[in-house]
Design an enzyme around this catalytic site. Sequence first.
Site, PDB file in Angstrom:
ATOM      1  N   GLU A 599      70.441  41.989  40.568  1.00 52.37           N
ATOM      2  CA  GLU A 599      71.534  41.398  41.213  1.00 52.37           C
ATOM      3  C   GLU A 599      72.471  40.430  41.018  1.00 52.37           C
ATOM      4  O   GLU A 599      72.609  39.235  40.525  1.00 52.37           O
ATOM      5  CB  GLU A 599      69.832  39.818  41.208  1.00 52.37           C
ATOM      6  CG  GLU A 599      69.244  41.194  42.808  1.00 52.37           C
ATOM      7  CD  GLU A 599      68.430  39.563  43.128  1.00 52.37           C
ATOM      8  OE1 GLU A 599      67.906  38.497  42.241  1.00 52.37           O
ATOM      9  OE2 GLU A 599      67.513  40.373  43.692  1.00 52.37           O
ATOM     10  N   GLU A 704      63.503  45.176  46.082  1.00 49.27           N
ATOM     11  CA  GLU A 704      62.103  43.896  46.275  1.00 49.27           C
ATOM     12  C   GLU A 704      62.483  43.367  47.496  1.00 49.27           C
ATOM     13  O   GLU A 704      62.938  43.659  48.420  1.00 49.27           O
ATOM     14  CB  GLU A 704      63.018  42.352  45.807  1.00 49.27           C
ATOM     15  CG  GLU A 704      62.909  42.965  43.859  1.00 49.27           C
ATOM     16  CD  GLU A 704      63.611  41.865  43.578  1.00 49.27           C
ATOM     17  OE1 GLU A 704      63.640  41.024  44.247  1.00 49.27           O
ATOM     18  OE2 GLU A 704      64.243  41.803  42.262  1.00 49.27           O
TER      19      GLU A 704
END
Length: 835
Positions: A599, A704
């Site tokens: 991320e 995710e």
Amino acid sequence: MPRDPSSGRRERDRSERRQRSNHDRERERDRDTDAEREREERRRKRRSQQQQQQQQQQQHQSRSRPQSTSRGYGSDSAPSSSQQTQTLSAAALAQLNKANARAPKPAKRENREKSRDKERERDRDRTRERERRRERSRNAAAAAAGVGGIAAAAAGYESARERERGYESGRGFESGRAYESGRAGYESGHERGRRKGKYERLQQPDDDDDDGYAAPRIITVGRDPDEGKKKAKRRIVSGAAMEEGRASKAWRGAAAGGAIGAGAIGMGHLRGGGGGSDGSTKESDLWRGKPRPWYKQKKKLWILLGVCSVLLLIIIIVAAVVVPKAGKGNDEKRDSGSSAGDNLGSNDNLDGIDPSSIPKGAPSWLNPFVWADTKDFNLTYTTAAVADLPLMGLYLNWDDSAQANDKVPALDEPWGDYAKRPARGVNVGGWLSLEPFITPSLFNYDSRLGIVDEYSLCKYLAARCESVLENHYANFVTEQTFKEIAEAGLDHVRIPFSYWAVEVYDGDPYLFRTSWRYLLRAIEWCRRYGLRVNLDPHGIPGSQNGWNHSGRLGAIGWLKGTDGSLNAQRALDFHDRISKFFAQPRYKNIISHYGLANEPKMTELSVSAVLDWTTQAYNLVRKNGISDSIIVFGDGFRGLEKWQGDLRTLSNAALDVHQYVIFNEGQIVYNHSEKVRFVCQGWTQQTQMSMNRATGFGPTLVAEWSQADTDCAKHLTNVGAGNRWEGTLVLNGQKLDGPKCPLQDQRCSCRDANADPSKWSEPYKKFLRLFAEGQMFSFEKGWGWFYWVWDTENAAQWSYKKGMAAGVLPAKAYERSFNCDLKDIPNFSDLSEAY
């Protein structure tokens, strides 16, 4: 129950009216008493004048009787000169009596004498008060000097009393000359003043007294013109009354011995000296004819204020000592066992190891006798390393023949095309890289300590960080974890870890290298159960996103800021070492995915800088021997369509996107049926668009996601930060403009979402099942998915394990009952939209 403010005002008005009425009655009684005293005085004076006149008349009559004649004169002789004089004297006396009756001169002289007496009294009072103030200042200074303070105060007191006796000795008798009626004794100026409607009052001290000490001043006044409006003043017994013995016992006790300790010469009971021991009510303590209440006495108010200040200071000191130790009990608990469960660590295999085989001074990562858990580790001492990363704990042999389930190939067989056989995996998050909402017990500290991430936790724990975290490593994820993952029909495991498993830098409080040993053992357990591994560097030097799961909450220091370039190079050095290590033959079949950075927040970073770094890292890893693994890099929250045409030179690479509706204010407000429809339509379309190189990057996977439809989990948005669902989230110091559940009002509640799964209603469980299976269907249009996470301490909607147990996730990941047939989506009319 809160009080009605108007009722309080009415009560106060009634109380004030009663007080005014009582005060008016008392004042009326005082006037009647004074009037009666004046009438009595006039009657006494009239009687006295009448008695004087009678006495004068009797004397006149006695003098006017015939006198004996001289020898040789008879009774009928002519009047003598003495008789003529006596007649004139009687006439003059009658005229004098008449004049005295109209305006008696002695009374005028008496009034003038009284006025002069009062003026002299006031002068003496002022002089005496000035002396008292100076004496108090000297005594206070002497008392502050230490041992000599008491003696100095006593000496000052004696000298002041001598002066006061001198002042008192000349008072009172001068004014008594006007009373020549033989009255015994004399009347003090104070008593005379009371009979004439006057009194002495104590003026409050001025703050800017010349001598630095604020002392009360005695002023003789007439009847208070503001009587009934002001508070009653404290009366001071006059010096003359004290000399006569008419002062109260309390006053005499204060003057005699109570003032020494406080330096209040002659006025001990007014300034805090010993006021006598009889406990009687003093005249100065009266307030409206009754004992003065405590809240009207400044001395007691000051004492109360002092006591409260001391108590407050004690509380502050205790808080300052106790707060830093707020987590001590929890720390000790963590030192002796895992925060997530029982201490399952085993050291049974140490029995066959000779302690002498471990060199003295060997570092902790090479000394199994200090490890919390030695199960399935090779405990033979070795300093062998690859890329300076230890091999200690690994066995020389391995077996890649295991198969996760019969739907996928064994490890030693090629997986094939992920577009045709997508990965079905799960994350073991919150383990080697901490995340507060997954294991909130590790962050159970007083909020004032600021423990919000792994950085602040280890900084606070200091030397205890090693024992606390290793107990967590040894117990939160075990071999049983990977066995259950395989039994759930999953075939891949994503293992988040951070750079301090390999290296730490100046100022880093992180636990160095311990997690590296647990990472290697976890890979071996995955091998045992046929699970392929996705390596996920969750925290890289400097933090790539500034979020708590990167290690440190706050600013981004990677490719940004003063040390941005330095940390970018450190991140490349990190990949240089781990890629060399995992390029060993033993990892060829099991490391299916190799991540670069989790991320990266490209909404705040330079896009070109991130793309350049990604290219450098890719080339470095490939050069070091990671040839077959898929290189994974994050989408950076740019939007999938913006990746079209970027990084085309990277082969066998995949774009990693993380999909959550709850972190998007436009999506979290969808009702239940809209959420299911959105994941089946919206996310399916996004995945297909991204997989097409004409419209997106190409190979795309979702590393995710979860079935949570609220952000209610404790610490999910940061430790103690609140949530969007109920409108309590505070971002950058600003609170949201209201709740973000579908109702968007105060009915929004986290109660049912955070409840134990056994208390979930059947309609809610049906929604969660459809919501999860719809996402599985959508993400399998790409290269597969990895659920976030396998298990949590409390957040059931984020736990794949707890979801299966509650029946809201399929018992086998590859056996779904819902495949996004839109006609099968109910309207959930029997389910509240408040949760």
